[in-house]
Write a protein that holds these residues in place. Structure first.
Motif, PDB file in Angstrom:
ATOM      1  N   HIS A  26       0.833  -1.202   0.000  1.00  9.89           N
ATOM      2  CA  HIS A  26       0.000   0.000   0.000  1.00  9.89           C
ATOM      3  C   HIS A  26       0.869   1.254   0.000  1.00  9.89           C
ATOM      4  O   HIS A  26       1.945   1.296   0.597  1.00  9.89           O
ATOM      5  N   TYR A  27       0.352   2.287  -0.671  1.00  8.95           N
ATOM      6  CA  TYR A  27       1.062   3.571  -0.781  1.00  8.95           C
ATOM      7  C   TYR A  27       0.156   4.678  -0.257  1.00  8.95           C
ATOM      8  O   TYR A  27      -0.907   4.934  -0.811  1.00  8.95           O
ATOM      9  N   MET A  36      13.090   9.337   6.556  1.00  4.73           N
ATOM     10  CA  MET A  36      12.635   9.077   5.189  1.00  4.73           C
ATOM     11  C   MET A  36      12.535   7.588   4.913  1.00  4.73           C
ATOM     12  O   MET A  36      11.641   7.134   4.187  1.00  4.73           O
ATOM     13  N   ASP A  37      13.433   6.800   5.512  1.00  2.04           N
ATOM     14  CA  ASP A  37      13.352   5.350   5.348  1.00  2.04           C
ATOM     15  C   ASP A  37      12.081   4.804   5.991  1.00  2.04           C
ATOM     16  O   ASP A  37      11.413   3.920   5.430  1.00  2.04           O
ATOM     17  N   GLY A  41      10.934   1.504   4.625  1.00  2.00           N
ATOM     18  CA  GLY A  41      12.185   0.775   4.470  1.00  2.00           C
ATOM     19  C   GLY A  41      12.782   0.795   3.076  1.00  2.00           C
ATOM     20  O   GLY A  41      13.768   0.086   2.826  1.00  2.00           O
ATOM     21  N   ASP A  42      12.240   1.614   2.181  1.00  2.90           N
ATOM     22  CA  ASP A  42      12.722   1.627   0.798  1.00  2.90           C
ATOM     23  C   ASP A  42      13.703   2.753   0.491  1.00  2.90           C
ATOM     24  O   ASP A  42      14.253   2.806  -0.610  1.00  2.90           O
ATOM     25  N   PHE A  43      13.958   3.664   1.447  1.00  2.51           N
ATOM     26  CA  PHE A  43      14.789   4.823   1.111  1.00  2.51           C
ATOM     27  C   PHE A  43      16.287   4.551   1.232  1.00  2.51           C
ATOM     28  O   PHE A  43      17.062   4.999   0.384  1.00  2.51           O
ATOM     29  N   MET A  44      16.722   3.833   2.268  1.00  2.00           N
ATOM     30  CA  MET A  44      18.155   3.653   2.510  1.00  2.00           C
ATOM     31  C   MET A  44      18.868   3.020   1.319  1.00  2.00           C
ATOM     32  O   MET A  44      20.002   3.372   0.997  1.00  2.00           O
ATOM     33  N   THR A  45      18.228   2.078   0.663  1.00  2.00           N
ATOM     34  CA  THR A  45      18.851   1.391  -0.473  1.00  2.00           C
ATOM     35  C   THR A  45      18.354   1.926  -1.810  1.00  2.00           C
ATOM     36  O   THR A  45      18.671   1.352  -2.854  1.00  2.00           O
ATOM     37  N   VAL A 101       9.179   1.981  -5.857  1.00  2.00           N
ATOM     38  CA  VAL A 101       8.970   2.852  -4.697  1.00  2.00           C
ATOM     39  C   VAL A 101       7.939   3.934  -5.003  1.00  2.00           C
ATOM     40  O   VAL A 101       7.116   4.278  -4.152  1.00  2.00           O
ATOM     41  N   PHE A 102       7.977   4.456  -6.229  1.00  2.00           N
ATOM     42  CA  PHE A 102       7.051   5.516  -6.644  1.00  2.00           C
ATOM     43  C   PHE A 102       6.287   5.055  -7.889  1.00  2.00           C
ATOM     44  O   PHE A 102       6.576   5.496  -9.003  1.00  2.00           O
TER      45      PHE A 102
END
Length: 363
Positions: A104-105, A197-198, A203-207, A230-231
């Motif tokens: 979900h987003y 932000m992660d 959990g998708d920002f760091m990588t 992610v987007f």
């Protein structure tokens, strides 16, 4: 929109009196303006067009658009890896009743607000330091940053500055440590915001950046665009309403998110920017620690700031002052005309030596 962005240029005006270092300004000024600009662009993009457009039969489009924008959309993560012939769009496929496997987003309606609050956090160390500094450097510089003054005026102002330094000898440690605390706060803020932000992107920002960079290294048949993961530009939404006989009808909608085209570019830039910023601020913290722990480094830094002053004079001054006084003298070297600075340090060294010889406890 242009008028709003143009108003941010005032933050880039050249400082008449320098009270910090370039990395500190990059964090507190440039990054703040950068985040506010991104927030305004995303907000503007939301209002010039529809941020979400859903396709569904039997329901007015504006109703579904509003519902799905508020109640979130989703994709099927495994559908990103399927061949293009088996899915309507990367991430959009039949869920086969697998509700738990949906991704979900809900972030897209909050991005502009999060960016704005990130900007406030970046500006906070600057605000704190300016309140603590309270114009001290500007006061003691006494206008000596401009060399084109009469000899009488320069002599008078140099005398005032030297008298201040002698009178307040060994009283500037708190001034220096407060500034260095604000520099450390910048580093903590960068790391904290990366984790925020992660968490915000589950959990998708760091990588994120590394995944995007590895995109081109994989075979065409075995790769997927992590920015789309992610987007996502196309997602699904389930809309439920009561039918004529009070039975709940379920409508499967496919939604287009034009705003995510802006979001993905914004955050790939921010990922690299925050990595660079974390490295730069980390280097500054290490350097400040070395300066505090290694007193022999301080005269070299002062001499590098103004080579017109002899090394012997600088050695004699730094040996007799505290680390806070050294920092004041070092910052004066960044603000005062070089020739005037040479005269100030030389005269300060003489008066300081005279004051020590006249002090009974040194006899």
């Amino acid at each position: 929109m242009y008028n709003l962005l143009a108003g941010l240029k005032d933050y880039f005006k050249r400082q008449e009196i320098i009270i910090d270092n370039p990395i500190f300004r990059i964090h507190c000024t440039f990054t703040t303006v950068l985040l506010i600009t991104f927030s305004m662009i995303i907000t503007w993009t939301q209002f010039i067009g529809q941020p979400i457009r859903c396709i569904v039969d039997g329901v007015p489009p504006h109703v579904v658009n509003t519902y799905c924008w508020i109640m979130t959309t989703f994709t099927m993560p495994d559908a990103f890896y399927r061949p293009a012939s088996q899915v309507a769009h990367p991430g959009v496929a039949n869920n086969d009743g697998q509700v738990g496997s949906q991704k979900h987003y809900s972030y897209y309606q909050w991005v502009c607000f999060v960016l704005f609050f990130q900007a406030l956090f970046c500006y906070f160390p600057k605000w704190l330091w300016e309140n603590w500094e309270h114009g001290l450097m500007k006061t003691i510089v006494c206008g000596l940053n401009i060399g084109l003054r009469s000899d009488e005026e320069k002599t008078q102002k140099k005398s005032i500055l030297i008298d201040y330094l002698i009178k307040h000898l060994n009283q500037h440690n708190m001034y220096a440590f407060r500034y260095w605390f604000c520099e450390a706060l910048c580093f903590v803020n960068v790391i904290f915001q990366m984790f925020v932000m992660d968490w915000f992107f589950k959990g998708d920002f760091m990588t994120y950046g590394m995944q995007v960079l590895s995109f081109d290294d994989k075979d065409q048949e075995n790769r997927y665009d992590h920015m789309v993961y992610v987007f996502p530009r196309v997602t699904k939404c389930t809309f439920r309403k009561f039918g004529p006989s009070a039975t709940i009808e379920q409508h499967d909608a496919m939604c287009i998110l034009p705003l995510n085209i802006v979001n993905e570019k914004t955050y790939i830039f921010l990922w690299f920017w925050f990595i660079v910023l974390a490295i730069l601020t980390g280097v500054v913290i290490v350097f400040r620690t070395i300066v505090i722990l290694v007193p022999k480094l301080r005269p070299r830094l002062m001499h590098a700031r103004n080579r017109m002053v002899s090394e012997d004079t600088i050695e004699s001054v730094t040996r007799k002052v505290s680390v806070g006084d050294w920092w004041i003298l070092y910052m004066l070297g960044r603000n005062i005309d070089p020739q005037i600075y040479k005269d100030v340090i030389s005269e300060f060294a003489k008066k300081n030596a005279t004051a020590e010889s006249n002090n009974p406890k040194f006899q």
